[in-house]
Motif scaffolding. Structure first.
Motif, PDB file in Angstrom:
ATOM      1  N   ALA A  93      74.678  68.509  78.545  1.00 58.64           N
ATOM      2  CA  ALA A  93      73.604  68.157  77.609  1.00 58.64           C
ATOM      3  C   ALA A  93      73.447  69.191  76.499  1.00 58.64           C
ATOM      4  CB  ALA A  93      72.282  67.983  78.350  1.00 58.64           C
ATOM      5  N   HIS A 152      68.028  63.098  79.141  1.00 56.67           N
ATOM      6  CA  HIS A 152      69.153  62.209  78.855  1.00 56.67           C
ATOM      7  C   HIS A 152      69.281  61.932  77.355  1.00 56.67           C
ATOM      8  CE1 HIS A 152      66.193  58.945  78.515  1.00 56.67           C
ATOM      9  NE2 HIS A 152      65.717  59.318  79.685  1.00 56.67           N
ATOM     10  N   GLN A 171      72.816  60.347  76.788  1.00 54.71           N
ATOM     11  CA  GLN A 171      73.944  60.421  77.711  1.00 54.71           C
ATOM     12  C   GLN A 171      74.510  59.054  78.038  1.00 54.71           C
ATOM     13  OE1 GLN A 171      71.973  62.683  80.810  1.00 54.71           O
ATOM     14  NE2 GLN A 171      73.038  64.555  80.219  1.00 54.71           N
TER      15      GLN A 171
END
Length: 324
Positions: free
Chosen positions: A137, A274, A254
């Motif tokens: 991330a 995310h 993501q």
């Protein structure tokens, strides 16, 4: 130095997509000649496109044609593999898109190539290609050395400042026709639906992205107006797309599109992990949120605590005034 082959992403009208200029600029820095592959999937490289490639330093353009549909990744991968073998190029550069990632996977299986996706830097160190990329991330920066004889590197948009070559050249256009194998031809594209044109840049390659989240409450109009003033693309969080407020092709994260624009503006975006995984590599991050404790402020370069329905129209009006 071995030659570098660049896969030319282009529009249905035959225009080069913006990240291609960055790829060619990066290819020149690796040494050796820069050649390019154009998949003839209904569009041809016109005189203007060839002139643009020549200004960038591309010496050879290969028209890749087949009896099968080049929109199918397995077919395109076979054509590119054959072209790499025929030319002797040991490096393939392409934009880091969903389609090209599938092509790269096929190439890895059929040729044993070393593949790096989502790279943001690339250099040759003692004869070995070393790519840089962020992982987890966007919290870690890594360097990946390609040990295989053939390297396939997919580069994120906006990773390189595109420049023309010192001296322009006139690219030679060469035909490279191939017959797809039965296994590659088993998958056929039976229908294609073009996205409605918005006049805005492609989300994955845009240099400026304006993103909306739950805080928009379904009204993306202020964000679209801001995007149009900035010449930006419009993105969204997963919540916004799941609610049906905007199409899923606008989802950043993501499980969506990974973006790395030079400027990211998030309005009503909380900053869930995310989503951050898909935009944390942006150059400058501006966050607008009414919650001062929103996680997005932890990574923002500039933060505005306020109601987006008030802040965004004021920002748009001021930008319009400054632009005259």
């Amino acid at each position: 130095m071995s030659d570098t082959l660049v896969l030319l992403d282009h529009t249905a009208a035959g225009a080069l997509r913006t990240p291609v200029r960055e790829l060619v600029t990066l290819a020149r820095s690796l040494g050796g000649a820069v050649t390019a592959a154009w998949a003839v999937d209904g569009a041809e490289p016109g005189a203007q496109t060839l002139a643009e490639l020549g200004a960038l330093g591309v010496t050879q353009v290969y028209r890749l044609t087949s009896d099968a549909d080049l929109h199918a990744p397995a077919v395109l991968a076979e054509g590119v593999a054959g072209l790499l073998e025929a030319t002797g190029a040991r490096t393939l550069l392409a934009t880091s898109s969903f389609e090209n990632k599938e092509v790269a996977a096929h190439l890895a299986v059929t040729t044993g190539a070393g593949v790096v996706t989502d790279a943001d830097t690339l250099e040759r160190v003692d004869g070995t290609l070393v790519a840089g990329k962020t992982v987890f991330a966007g919290t870690w920066s890594t360097r990946c050395a390609v040990r295989a004889p053939l390297a396939v590197v997919l580069v994120k948009a906006n990773s390189v400042v595109a420049t023309d070559a010192e001296a322009p050249v006139e690219p030679q256009v060469t035909e490279h026709a191939f017959t797809a194998s039965p296994s590659a031809s088993r998958v056929r594209v039976v229908e294609r639906t073009e996205r409605p044109a918005t006049g805005r840049p492609d989300l994955g390659s845009a240099t400026i992205v304006v993103t909306g989240g739950r805080g928009t409450e379904g009204d993306f109009t202020p964000l679209e107006e801001l995007a149009d003033v900035l010449g930006a693309a419009v993105g969204a969080t997963r919540v916004a797309t799941d609610e049906g407020w905007i199409g899923h092709d606008a989802q950043i994260g993501q499980t969506g599109i990974t973006v790395s624009p030079r400027l990211y503006i998030g309005a009503g975006v909380s900053g869930a992990v995310h989503h951050r995984g898909g935009m944390q590599a942006s150059g400058t991050i501006v966050a607008i949120n009414s919650d001062p404790d929103a996680p997005i402020f932890e990574i923002a370069d500039y933060g505005i605590v306020g109601d987006l329905t008030t802040v965004v129209p004021q920002l748009t009006a001021e930008l319009r005034r400054l632009k005259g």
